[in-house]
Scaffold this motif. Structure first.
Motif, PDB file in Angstrom:
ATOM      1  N   ARG A 135      61.444  15.709  27.809  1.00  0.00           N
ATOM      2  CA  ARG A 135      60.517  16.524  27.007  1.00  0.00           C
ATOM      3  C   ARG A 135      60.128  15.803  25.729  1.00  0.00           C
ATOM      4  O   ARG A 135      58.965  15.810  25.330  1.00  0.00           O
ATOM      5  N   ALA A 136      61.109  15.178  25.089  1.00  0.00           N
ATOM      6  CA  ALA A 136      60.812  14.466  23.842  1.00  0.00           C
ATOM      7  C   ALA A 136      59.869  13.291  24.093  1.00  0.00           C
ATOM      8  O   ALA A 136      58.999  12.995  23.270  1.00  0.00           O
ATOM      9  N   ARG A 137      59.992  12.659  25.235  1.00  0.00           N
ATOM     10  CA  ARG A 137      59.191  11.465  25.549  1.00  0.00           C
ATOM     11  C   ARG A 137      57.768  11.840  25.965  1.00  0.00           C
ATOM     12  O   ARG A 137      56.807  11.129  25.650  1.00  0.00           O
ATOM     13  N   THR A 138      57.617  12.939  26.676  1.00  0.00           N
ATOM     14  CA  THR A 138      56.314  13.287  27.253  1.00  0.00           C
ATOM     15  C   THR A 138      55.563  14.348  26.475  1.00  0.00           C
ATOM     16  O   THR A 138      54.363  14.537  26.685  1.00  0.00           O
ATOM     17  N   GLY A 139      56.250  15.076  25.608  1.00  0.00           N
ATOM     18  CA  GLY A 139      55.600  16.174  24.903  1.00  0.00           C
ATOM     19  C   GLY A 139      55.550  17.448  25.716  1.00  0.00           C
ATOM     20  O   GLY A 139      54.974  18.452  25.266  1.00  0.00           O
ATOM     21  N   ARG A 150      56.736  20.922  27.027  1.00  0.00           N
ATOM     22  CA  ARG A 150      57.601  21.956  26.459  1.00  0.00           C
ATOM     23  C   ARG A 150      58.114  22.923  27.532  1.00  0.00           C
ATOM     24  O   ARG A 150      59.196  23.468  27.411  1.00  0.00           O
ATOM     25  N   ALA A 185      50.715  10.853  29.685  1.00  0.00           N
ATOM     26  CA  ALA A 185      51.898  11.709  29.829  1.00  0.00           C
ATOM     27  C   ALA A 185      52.626  11.400  31.132  1.00  0.00           C
ATOM     28  O   ALA A 185      53.862  11.367  31.177  1.00  0.00           O
ATOM     29  N   GLN A 223      54.486   8.143  30.725  1.00  0.00           N
ATOM     30  CA  GLN A 223      55.693   8.350  29.930  1.00  0.00           C
ATOM     31  C   GLN A 223      56.782   9.051  30.743  1.00  0.00           C
ATOM     32  O   GLN A 223      57.972   8.755  30.586  1.00  0.00           O
TER      33      GLN A 223
END
Length: 415
Positions: free
Chosen positions: A229-233, A235, A260, A263
């Motif tokens: 989640r942190a890498r791709t955005g 949520r 995305a 990533q």
């Protein structure tokens, strides 16, 4: 001091001495494997590839066999039987939402296999010891009664434990959510009520990418998604256990961008896990179809061979293979027709196929030589031999040849 086989303790007449001695001679480890194989084939076929589930089943069968042998040999009264691993296994089944009908069926087929082993052993002993026919038949009848009395006793305890755990789990929101996801994946739900949407707690209006993790349990998958989640955005994630060792994760955003997705692939690769990834698909139908796509990708990985397949496989990487593998026999005929002698299971054919694939992928024999760490003349000679085996130039039917090479790799099975 009373013997365990005393009727005052067991509540029934003990087995004859020769039958008790016979019961002690059965090879329990070998019988355990027979029972496990039979149970999985008949009661749990969908979990045949789940090593964790099989080990829980094996531990349960192993304990039941040991206790049953003690009962048959007169070392343990039936009323004194205390279960541990079978109750753990019942809890595992409840957590996986395996219905009690499957549990009961596994006990029926498992104990039938146990009875068959002891009955066969009894026949061998009776023949070797020249036991009178009437006495042998009485022994078989008493043995049968004892085995199925034990089955009835332990199956009741296990079913009661399964029902208790299932009832407790049914009260938890997470378990209800898992049940709802399973219904969606089966196609039982074509629309969801407002209460279902609250239970699911996941946006169905966006685009879903499913990541199937074939060797990551639910808890570890949840931890892994924190980094993803942190890498791709992303949520919105939904982590769903498929069994004890496989997990599917839905990652949902309003619209997936190329960056995305890049990533996501990089995050999975950096995590060092095996992952089968779907295309982005929208809505409730996309929620289900993305999962089907990820399963298709995972089937290609299995055909490819886990040792040689890329750790992260996306649907776009193997969409052609997925389509062609829907009819394996037709695919084999196509491969044989296009590759001819190059389809043979020989070291030379394998070298020529590898060289052809590298040449097609990299665009020249020079690049192929560098990639394969061979001399250019070696690659050129191999390509020439490949043409001789094919009976036509490599430029002729080039597309069909490339497809056949990709398909042959899968149909041949893991290297």
């Amino acid at each position: 001091m009373l013997d365990a086989a005393d009727p005052a303790l067991t509540g029934r007449e003990p087995l004859p001495g020769w039958v008790r001695e016979m019961a002690a001679g059965v090879d329990l480890p070998a019988l355990c494997e027979r029972v496990v194989a039979r149970d999985i084939a008949v009661a749990f076929p969908d979990l045949a590839e789940d090593a964790g589930f099989a080990e829980h089943l094996r531990a349960s069968v192993r304990e039941n066999l040991r206790l049953l042998q003690d009962v048959l040999c007169g070392r343990l009264p039936l009323d004194a039987v205390r279960l541990e691993r079978p109750l753990v296994f019942a809890r595992v089944q409840a957590e996986l939402r395996i219905p009690q009908t499957a549990l009961q069926r596994s006990y029926r087929v498992g104990f039938a296999e146990m009875w068959r082993a002891w009955a066969d052993r009894l026949q061998e002993v009776a023949q070797a010891a020249d036991v009178p026919r009437a006495e042998a038949l009485r022994g078989l009848a008493q043995l049968t009664t004892a085995i199925f009395d034990y089955q009835d006793h332990v199956a009741s305890l296990v079913a009661e434990n399964h029902a208790r755990v299932d009832e407790a789990l049914s009260r938890t929101r997470a378990h209800v959510r898992q049940g709802l996801v399973r219904e969606i994946l089966r196609g039982d739900r074509t629309s969801l009520a407002p209460s279902d949407l609250i239970t699911l707690d996941h946006d169905l209006g966006g685009e879903h990418v499913v990541v199937l993790l074939p060797e990551v349990a639910e808890g570890a998958a949840g931890s892994l998604m924190t980094g993803v989640r942190a890498r791709t955005g992303v949520r919105q994630t939904l982590v769903h256990p498929l069994d004890l060792s496989r997990t599917a994760v839905w990652l949902t955003v309003p619209g997936w961008t190329r960056e995305a997705r890049r990533q996501l692939r990089a995050a999975l690769a950096d995590a060092g896990v095996e992952a089968s990834v779907s295309e982005p698909l929208g809505g409730l139908a996309g929620f289900r179809e993305a999962h089907e796509q990820a399963q298709d990708v995972e089937r290609v990985r299995a055909a490819w061979g886990r040792a040689t397949a890329p750790r992260v496989l996306e649907h776009a990487d193997v969409a052609l293979e997925i389509m062609l593998l829907r009819d394996p026999e037709r695919g084999r005929r196509f491969v044989r027709a296009e590759l001819g002698r190059l389809a043979e299971d020989t070291a030379e054919a394998a070298r020529l196929r590898e060289t052809l694939q590298a040449s097609f992928r990299l665009g020249s024999h020079v690049s192929a030589a560098e990639h394969l760490q061979l001399h250019e003349h070696t690659v050129r000679n191999r390509l020439h031999r490949a043409e001789e085996h094919l009976g036509h130039p490599l430029t002729e039917r080039r597309t069909e040849l490339q497809v056949a090479l990709r398909l042959q790799r899968l149909l041949a099975g893991p290297a």
